[in-house]
Design a protein around this motif. Structure first.
Motif, PDB file in Angstrom:
ATOM      1  N   ASN A  94       0.834  -1.199   0.000  1.00 20.76           N
ATOM      2  CA  ASN A  94       0.000   0.000   0.000  1.00 20.76           C
ATOM      3  C   ASN A  94       0.866   1.245   0.000  1.00 20.76           C
ATOM      4  O   ASN A  94       1.943   1.270   0.608  1.00 20.76           O
ATOM      5  N   ALA A  95       0.375   2.271  -0.635  1.00 18.67           N
ATOM      6  CA  ALA A  95       1.075   3.537  -0.617  1.00 18.67           C
ATOM      7  C   ALA A  95       0.914   4.163   0.761  1.00 18.67           C
ATOM      8  O   ALA A  95      -0.108   3.968   1.431  1.00 18.67           O
ATOM      9  N   TYR A  96       1.907   4.864   1.168  1.00 16.00           N
ATOM     10  CA  TYR A  96       1.804   5.576   2.450  1.00 16.00           C
ATOM     11  C   TYR A  96       2.393   6.982   2.259  1.00 16.00           C
ATOM     12  O   TYR A  96       3.165   7.223   1.349  1.00 16.00           O
ATOM     13  N   ARG A  97       2.006   7.802   3.129  1.00 12.77           N
ATOM     14  CA  ARG A  97       2.439   9.182   3.004  1.00 12.77           C
ATOM     15  C   ARG A  97       2.848   9.692   4.388  1.00 12.77           C
ATOM     16  O   ARG A  97       2.107   9.542   5.359  1.00 12.77           O
TER      17      ARG A  97
END
Length: 100
Positions: A94-97
């Motif tokens: 998953n992308a994370y920021r």
């Protein structure tokens, strides 16, 4: 000169007729296509290597290292489409920021 044009038109009509017959034959074969009982799609190493954008030699390394499931029938290697999808999704992150 008119005979020459007429002969070319006859060739065109004949060619188009043969193309139509070929298309009908392909559609007929497609309609009679039998799938496996489980509706599972099997892919060749060429199809899988194109899908994963790796060489066929890399697929062989994946097989040798137990990274990818496969069937071997004689000299033919087949892969279940669902196994390939599962392998690809196992690498999904998953992308994370980071909040700044």
């Amino acid at each position: 000169m008119n005979e020459l044009i007429f002969a070319d038109q006859e060739l065109e009509v004949g060619f188009i007729g043969k193309l139509d017959a070929l298309l009908e034959g392909i559609e007929r074969i497609g309609g009679n296509h039998k799938t496996s009982p489980s509706k599972e799609q099997f892919l060749t190493d060429k199809e899988v290597s194109a899908w994963l954008k790796v060489s066929r030699r890399t697929l062989q390394d994946y097989r040798n290292n137990g990274m990818i499931a496969y069937y071997q029938l004689g000299g033919k290697i087949l892969y279940k489409e669902s196994d390939i999808e599962r392998m690809v999704m196992s690498g999904y992150r998953n992308a994370y920021r980071l909040e700044t």
